[in-house]
Motif scaffolding. Sequence first.
Motif, PDB file in Angstrom:
ATOM      1  N   CYS A  61       9.289   1.145  -4.048  1.00  0.00           N
ATOM      2  CA  CYS A  61      10.686   0.562  -3.874  1.00  0.00           C
ATOM      3  C   CYS A  61      10.777  -0.835  -4.938  1.00  0.00           C
ATOM      4  O   CYS A  61       9.900  -1.751  -5.074  1.00  0.00           O
ATOM      5  CB  CYS A  61      10.764  -0.416  -2.279  1.00  0.00           C
ATOM      6  N   ILE A 105       0.825  -0.960  -0.116  1.00  0.00           N
ATOM      7  CA  ILE A 105       0.110   0.215   0.206  1.00  0.00           C
ATOM      8  C   ILE A 105       0.801   1.050   0.094  1.00  0.00           C
ATOM      9  O   ILE A 105       0.879   2.183  -0.257  1.00  0.00           O
ATOM     10  CB  ILE A 105      -1.007  -0.187   1.021  1.00  0.00           C
ATOM     11  N   SER A 106       2.278   1.132   0.974  1.00  0.00           N
ATOM     12  CA  SER A 106       2.916   2.688   0.753  1.00  0.00           C
ATOM     13  C   SER A 106       3.320   2.538  -0.449  1.00  0.00           C
ATOM     14  O   SER A 106       3.670   4.104  -1.198  1.00  0.00           O
ATOM     15  CB  SER A 106       3.751   2.304   1.802  1.00  0.00           C
ATOM     16  N   CYS A 107       3.972   2.089  -1.581  1.00  0.00           N
ATOM     17  CA  CYS A 107       4.698   2.110  -2.289  1.00  0.00           C
ATOM     18  C   CYS A 107       3.443   2.652  -3.609  1.00  0.00           C
ATOM     19  O   CYS A 107       4.107   2.766  -4.471  1.00  0.00           O
ATOM     20  CB  CYS A 107       5.376   0.750  -2.322  1.00  0.00           C
ATOM     21  N   GLU A 126       4.027  -8.339  -1.644  1.00  0.00           N
ATOM     22  CA  GLU A 126       3.493  -7.313  -1.016  1.00  0.00           C
ATOM     23  C   GLU A 126       4.372  -6.277  -0.458  1.00  0.00           C
ATOM     24  O   GLU A 126       3.866  -5.244  -0.064  1.00  0.00           O
ATOM     25  CB  GLU A 126       2.552  -8.319   0.219  1.00  0.00           C
ATOM     26  N   CYS A 127       5.627  -6.681   0.108  1.00  0.00           N
ATOM     27  CA  CYS A 127       6.693  -4.980   1.073  1.00  0.00           C
ATOM     28  C   CYS A 127       7.909  -5.870   0.553  1.00  0.00           C
ATOM     29  O   CYS A 127       8.211  -6.912   1.257  1.00  0.00           O
ATOM     30  CB  CYS A 127       5.902  -5.219   2.371  1.00  0.00           C
ATOM     31  N   LEU A 128       8.528  -4.737   0.511  1.00  0.00           N
ATOM     32  CA  LEU A 128       9.757  -5.091   0.742  1.00  0.00           C
ATOM     33  C   LEU A 128      11.127  -4.810   1.900  1.00  0.00           C
ATOM     34  O   LEU A 128      11.587  -3.938   2.124  1.00  0.00           O
ATOM     35  CB  LEU A 128      10.312  -4.496  -0.786  1.00  0.00           C
ATOM     36  N   ALA A 129       9.707  -3.773   2.686  1.00  0.00           N
ATOM     37  CA  ALA A 129      10.531  -3.076   4.511  1.00  0.00           C
ATOM     38  C   ALA A 129      11.434  -1.732   4.093  1.00  0.00           C
ATOM     39  O   ALA A 129      12.605  -1.386   4.465  1.00  0.00           O
ATOM     40  CB  ALA A 129      11.783  -4.604   4.851  1.00  0.00           C
ATOM     41  N   CYS A 132       9.048   1.164   2.753  1.00  0.00           N
ATOM     42  CA  CYS A 132       7.858   1.485   3.038  1.00  0.00           C
ATOM     43  C   CYS A 132       7.662   3.250   3.716  1.00  0.00           C
ATOM     44  O   CYS A 132       6.829   3.837   2.571  1.00  0.00           O
ATOM     45  CB  CYS A 132       6.555   0.793   3.708  1.00  0.00           C
TER      46      CYS A 132
HETATM   47  S1  FES Z   1       4.764  -1.539   1.106  1.00  0.00           S
HETATM   48 FE1  FES Z   1       6.076  -1.032   0.030  1.00  0.00          FE
HETATM   49  S2  FES Z   1       8.192  -1.436   1.032  1.00  0.00           S
HETATM   50 FE2  FES Z   1       6.481  -1.618   1.988  1.00  0.00          FE
END
Ligand code: FES
Length: 189
Positions: free
Chosen positions: A148, A101-103, A138-141, A143
């Motif tokens: 990323c 979501i952040s990305c 989903e997430c690459l840490a 955020c």
């Molecule tokens: S949502 Fe993209 S690195 Fe966490």
Amino acid sequence: MSWQTIDRNKVDQGDLGPGLSDDVKAKIRTFFPRYPSKRAVMLPALHITQEALGYVSLRAMREIADLLEVPPAAVMDVVTFYTHFWTHPKGKKTIVLCRGISCELMGGKAVRAQIEKTLGVADHATTADGRYSYMTEECLAGCDWGPCMLINEKMHKCVKPGDVERILNDPGNDKLDIPRSDLFDAPHK
Ligand code: FES
């Protein structure tokens, strides 16, 4: 943003692919004393296999099943659950784009469109020339610095669509030249 179903059942049943070398099998066996059962060595076995072969072939799945004394289907279950594992040969560089979501809020969708246009492949596929494999996670840490993307082991932050071509062609995207664990690396011979 949502969980995504990826059809990775397009496995060529006629080609079992490469098997495990004796050194790879020996490295997998070194994990047996660390775990309560052979079955629990599944993830280390798959990591080592993918490092050694570039992917987890059908033949390798069968051989891992024999080593761990589980049905081959149990190995395939794990391989196809985790997007990290590939059932066809990977390209020289693995590109992982975050779809979290952040990305996404920071413009990840446009970066995704640019990558897919530049490479001409969709999610979890390898380019015809074998140069790149591409997948989303989903997430690459990272955020705080979206969007990323990870190439091999190098993280790129705050990526814009216009950065994609330069980043893809950057020869510095191979494994980082910093101390790292070789726990799951293929045996060196
Ligand atoms: S949502 Fe993209 S690195 Fe966490």
